[in-house]
Write an enzyme that holds these catalytic residues in place. Structure first.
Site, PDB file in Angstrom:
ATOM      1  N   GLY A  13       0.838  -1.206   0.000  1.00  0.00           N
ATOM      2  CA  GLY A  13       0.000   0.000   0.000  1.00  0.00           C
ATOM      3  C   GLY A  13       0.863   1.242   0.000  1.00  0.00           C
ATOM      4  O   GLY A  13       1.863   1.305   0.705  1.00  0.00           O
ATOM      5  N   ARG A  91       0.792  -4.938  -5.100  1.00  0.00           N
ATOM      6  CA  ARG A  91       0.834  -5.968  -4.054  1.00  0.00           C
ATOM      7  C   ARG A  91       1.249  -7.314  -4.669  1.00  0.00           C
ATOM      8  O   ARG A  91       0.802  -8.366  -4.250  1.00  0.00           O
ATOM      9  CB  ARG A  91      -0.522  -6.086  -3.372  1.00  0.00           C
ATOM     10  CG  ARG A  91      -0.912  -4.844  -2.552  1.00  0.00           C
ATOM     11  CD  ARG A  91      -1.991  -5.184  -1.551  1.00  0.00           C
ATOM     12  NE  ARG A  91      -2.508  -4.030  -0.840  1.00  0.00           N
ATOM     13  CZ  ARG A  91      -1.925  -3.490   0.235  1.00  0.00           C
ATOM     14  NH1 ARG A  91      -0.811  -4.007   0.697  1.00  0.00           N
ATOM     15  NH2 ARG A  91      -2.462  -2.455   0.837  1.00  0.00           N
ATOM     16  N   ASP A 123       5.586  -5.662   5.835  1.00  0.00           N
ATOM     17  CA  ASP A 123       5.918  -7.078   6.043  1.00  0.00           C
ATOM     18  C   ASP A 123       5.888  -7.887   4.738  1.00  0.00           C
ATOM     19  O   ASP A 123       6.748  -8.755   4.538  1.00  0.00           O
ATOM     20  CB  ASP A 123       4.929  -7.664   7.057  1.00  0.00           C
ATOM     21  CG  ASP A 123       5.403  -8.987   7.607  1.00  0.00           C
ATOM     22  OD1 ASP A 123       6.383  -8.986   8.369  1.00  0.00           O
ATOM     23  OD2 ASP A 123       4.826 -10.031   7.230  1.00  0.00           O
ATOM     24  N   THR A 145       4.698   1.625   6.419  1.00  0.00           N
ATOM     25  CA  THR A 145       3.290   1.241   6.455  1.00  0.00           C
ATOM     26  C   THR A 145       2.579   2.187   7.402  1.00  0.00           C
ATOM     27  O   THR A 145       3.097   2.464   8.493  1.00  0.00           O
ATOM     28  CB  THR A 145       3.012  -0.215   6.920  1.00  0.00           C
ATOM     29  OG1 THR A 145       1.622  -0.319   7.260  1.00  0.00           O
ATOM     30  CG2 THR A 145       3.826  -0.654   8.120  1.00  0.00           C
ATOM     31  N   ASP A 147       0.216   1.446   9.034  1.00  0.00           N
ATOM     32  CA  ASP A 147      -0.277   0.637  10.165  1.00  0.00           C
ATOM     33  C   ASP A 147       0.702   0.607  11.349  1.00  0.00           C
ATOM     34  O   ASP A 147       0.327   0.253  12.451  1.00  0.00           O
ATOM     35  CB  ASP A 147      -0.524  -0.811   9.711  1.00  0.00           C
ATOM     36  CG  ASP A 147      -1.466  -0.908   8.525  1.00  0.00           C
ATOM     37  OD1 ASP A 147      -2.162   0.083   8.246  1.00  0.00           O
ATOM     38  OD2 ASP A 147      -1.498  -1.972   7.878  1.00  0.00           O
ATOM     39  N   ARG A 286     -23.790   8.492  13.262  1.00  0.00           N
ATOM     40  CA  ARG A 286     -23.364   8.363  11.865  1.00  0.00           C
ATOM     41  C   ARG A 286     -21.986   7.713  11.842  1.00  0.00           C
ATOM     42  O   ARG A 286     -21.236   7.809  12.817  1.00  0.00           O
ATOM     43  CB  ARG A 286     -23.240   9.735  11.189  1.00  0.00           C
ATOM     44  CG  ARG A 286     -24.535  10.506  11.103  1.00  0.00           C
ATOM     45  CD  ARG A 286     -25.428   9.949   9.988  1.00  0.00           C
ATOM     46  NE  ARG A 286     -26.580  10.782   9.755  1.00  0.00           N
ATOM     47  CZ  ARG A 286     -27.753  10.670  10.387  1.00  0.00           C
ATOM     48  NH1 ARG A 286     -27.916   9.747  11.330  1.00  0.00           N
ATOM     49  NH2 ARG A 286     -28.762  11.472  10.089  1.00  0.00           N
ATOM     50  N   LEU A 293      -7.966   7.961   2.443  1.00  0.00           N
ATOM     51  CA  LEU A 293      -7.563   9.344   2.748  1.00  0.00           C
ATOM     52  C   LEU A 293      -6.342   9.316   3.662  1.00  0.00           C
ATOM     53  O   LEU A 293      -5.486  10.199   3.608  1.00  0.00           O
ATOM     54  CB  LEU A 293      -8.689  10.084   3.485  1.00  0.00           C
ATOM     55  CG  LEU A 293      -9.895  10.503   2.659  1.00  0.00           C
ATOM     56  CD1 LEU A 293     -10.978  11.061   3.569  1.00  0.00           C
ATOM     57  CD2 LEU A 293      -9.465  11.552   1.635  1.00  0.00           C
ATOM     58  N   GLN A 294      -6.278   8.268   4.508  1.00  0.00           N
ATOM     59  CA  GLN A 294      -5.158   8.163   5.457  1.00  0.00           C
ATOM     60  C   GLN A 294      -3.820   7.920   4.765  1.00  0.00           C
ATOM     61  O   GLN A 294      -2.769   8.132   5.334  1.00  0.00           O
ATOM     62  CB  GLN A 294      -5.419   7.020   6.458  1.00  0.00           C
ATOM     63  CG  GLN A 294      -6.603   7.282   7.354  1.00  0.00           C
ATOM     64  CD  GLN A 294      -7.167   6.002   7.942  1.00  0.00           C
ATOM     65  OE1 GLN A 294      -6.862   5.644   9.058  1.00  0.00           O
ATOM     66  NE2 GLN A 294      -7.986   5.298   7.168  1.00  0.00           N
ATOM     67  N   ARG A 295      -3.888   7.432   3.539  1.00  0.00           N
ATOM     68  CA  ARG A 295      -2.642   7.156   2.824  1.00  0.00           C
ATOM     69  C   ARG A 295      -2.286   8.290   1.864  1.00  0.00           C
ATOM     70  O   ARG A 295      -1.210   8.277   1.260  1.00  0.00           O
ATOM     71  CB  ARG A 295      -2.776   5.836   2.043  1.00  0.00           C
ATOM     72  CG  ARG A 295      -3.059   4.634   2.936  1.00  0.00           C
ATOM     73  CD  ARG A 295      -2.316   3.399   2.506  1.00  0.00           C
ATOM     74  NE  ARG A 295      -2.476   3.074   1.119  1.00  0.00           N
ATOM     75  CZ  ARG A 295      -3.078   1.969   0.658  1.00  0.00           C
ATOM     76  NH1 ARG A 295      -3.602   1.108   1.505  1.00  0.00           N
ATOM     77  NH2 ARG A 295      -3.141   1.725  -0.620  1.00  0.00           N
TER      78      ARG A 295
HETATM   79  O1  F6P Z   1      -1.415  -2.026   5.120  1.00  0.00           O
HETATM   80  C1  F6P Z   1      -1.820  -0.778   4.761  1.00  0.00           C
HETATM   81  C2  F6P Z   1      -3.293  -0.728   4.532  1.00  0.00           C
HETATM   82  O2  F6P Z   1      -3.617   0.618   4.247  1.00  0.00           O
HETATM   83  C3  F6P Z   1      -4.157  -1.302   5.639  1.00  0.00           C
HETATM   84  O3  F6P Z   1      -4.320  -0.443   6.730  1.00  0.00           O
HETATM   85  C4  F6P Z   1      -5.447  -1.599   4.897  1.00  0.00           C
HETATM   86  O4  F6P Z   1      -6.173  -2.640   5.510  1.00  0.00           O
HETATM   87  C5  F6P Z   1      -4.954  -2.028   3.555  1.00  0.00           C
HETATM   88  O5  F6P Z   1      -3.658  -1.479   3.395  1.00  0.00           O
HETATM   89  C6  F6P Z   1      -5.831  -1.567   2.408  1.00  0.00           C
HETATM   90  O6  F6P Z   1      -5.311  -2.066   1.228  1.00  0.00           O
HETATM   91  P1  F6P Z   1      -5.757  -1.676  -0.253  1.00  0.00           P
HETATM   92  O7  F6P Z   1      -4.915  -0.527  -0.684  1.00  0.00           O
HETATM   93  O8  F6P Z   1      -5.441  -2.894  -1.028  1.00  0.00           O
HETATM   94  O9  F6P Z   1      -7.200  -1.297  -0.215  1.00  0.00           O
END
Ligand code: F6P
Length: 367
Positions: A13, A91, A123, A145, A147, A286, A293-295
């Site tokens: 990711g 991936r 990982d 990551t 995470d 809600r 967005l977090q990425r």
């Molecule tokens: O490992 C990073 C991560 O953003 C996780 O938090 C999330 O579960 C996953 O990747 C989402 O993956 P994808 O980009 O395949 O939707």
């Protein structure tokens, strides 16, 4: 002068912090001043789209179509200001048991004279790097990551930018939540680790934080919400990690099946919680899924700095011929650790020292 050809790739990711790491690895490797000191001349090639870039490659060249492109100091000069990865990612698992393509990757590493591979990833990506290292390839890993679940490092690129996003989005939700006196359940990413929910919740001042490391009781969540309202709260912010689950329940999965690394696509707990809480407390509720967005977005200052430190450290390992390792951040120092100590383990939240099991929130007291 001895010449060494380095290949660099980003896998898994994407997140903010990848481009800064690439920039600083390239800049450090190609610095003429350092070249004189090291007595080695490096060349750096960018491998596109993670391990996939090593499966389908005919030639090396500057062409946008090529899967392996030369990187220069000028090309990467401004990269540290940008999110995502200019090398692209995937991936792809060359060691997928159902479609093992590792021989092609090994052949191409040899064919294109890649004497070292710098793999920037979590990982999965670094797990492939470890397998290649066992097959004789010189590899160096850089941890990334959002995470923050990689073992043996206190930091993984992308995490702090993601925490900033969570904090900003919760700030935004507070105004609308307050106007309507609503409860907002905000679902974060994180897979089986609760760092994003925990530290995002702590940064944004969430009332309740639910993490995968501690199965929660729905009754207790409802009780806490009603208790808060009695004490005068007009609205509530609840952060829930995508991997969190109620006692006796299972993780919420949004797509059936697993990817080539065996991961399920988690998601759905936020909506479930919002329905449950609304039904039980009779309060308006809600849910918001922060999702990718977090990425996204530009790297925060910390990710630019850590990307820089990790990129430089990766070249230091290469200069020292110290392979099969991941650069890492431990106890305030940039250092390194064998990949064999990292892969297959998970850095979880310690619920005994970092989580309040009664109030479902962070716990950062001196013990
Ligand atoms: O490992 C990073 C991560 O953003 C996780 O938090 C999330 O579960 C996953 O990747 C989402 O993956 P994808 O980009 O395949 O939707």
């Amino acid at each position: 002068m001895e010449k060494i050809r380095i290949g660099i790739l980003t896998g898994g990711g994407d997140c903010a912090g990848l481009n800064p790491a690439i920039k600083w690895a390239v800049k450090t490797a190609l610095s003429e001043r350092l070249e004189g000191e090291r007595g080695v001349q490096y060349e750096v090639l960018g491998i596109k789209n993670g391990w996939r870039g090593l499966l389908n490659v005919e030639s090396v060249g500057p062409d946008a179509e090529e899967n392996i492109i030369p990187l220069s100091q000028e090309k990467v000069r401004t990269w540290d200001r940008y999110g995502g990865t200019f090398l692209g990612t995937s991936r792809t698992n060359p060691y997928d048991p159902e479609n093992d393509q590792s021989k092609t990757v090994l052949d191409n590493i040899e064919k294109f004279g890649l004497e070292v591979i710098i793999a920037i990833g979590g990982d999965d990506t670094l797990g492939v790097a470890l397998k290649l290292s066992k097959a004789g390839v010189n590899v160096v890993g850089i941890p990334k990551t959002i995470d923050k679940d990689l073992a043996e490092t206190d930091y993984t690129l992308g995490f702090e930018t993601a925490i900033s996003v969570i904090t900003e989005e919760v700030d935004r939700l507070r105004t609308t939540a307050g106007s309507h006196q609503r409860i907002f359940v905000v679902e974060t990413m994180g897979r089986h680790a609760g760092w994003l929910a925990l530290e995002g919740g702590e940064s944004s001042g969430a009332y309740i934080i639910l993490i995968p490391e501690y199965d929660f009781s729905l009754e207790r969540v409802n009780e806490l919400v009603l208790e808060g309202r009695k004490a005068g709260a007009r609205y509530d912010i609840i952060l829930v990690a995508e991997g969190a689950k109620p006692v006796g329940g299972t993780e919420f999965v949004k797509i059936e099946g697993v990817d080539s690394f065996g991961h399920k696509a988690l998601g759905g707990i936020g909506e479930y919680m919002a329905d449950e809480i609304a039904g039980n407390t009779k309060l308006e509720c809600r849910s918001v899924v922060l999702s990718h967005l977090q990425r996204g977005g530009a790297p925060c200052a910390y990710d630019r700095r850590m990307g820089r430190y990790f990129g430089i450290a990766a070249i230091d390992l290469i200069t020292n011929n110290d392979y099969g390792k991941m650069v890492c951040y431990r106890n305030g120092r940039i250092t390194s650790v064998p990949l064999s100590r990292v892969i297959g383990k998970t850095n979880f939240v310690n619920v005994e020292t970092e989580y309040d099991k009664e109030r479902y929130n962070g716990r950062r007291t001196i013990l």
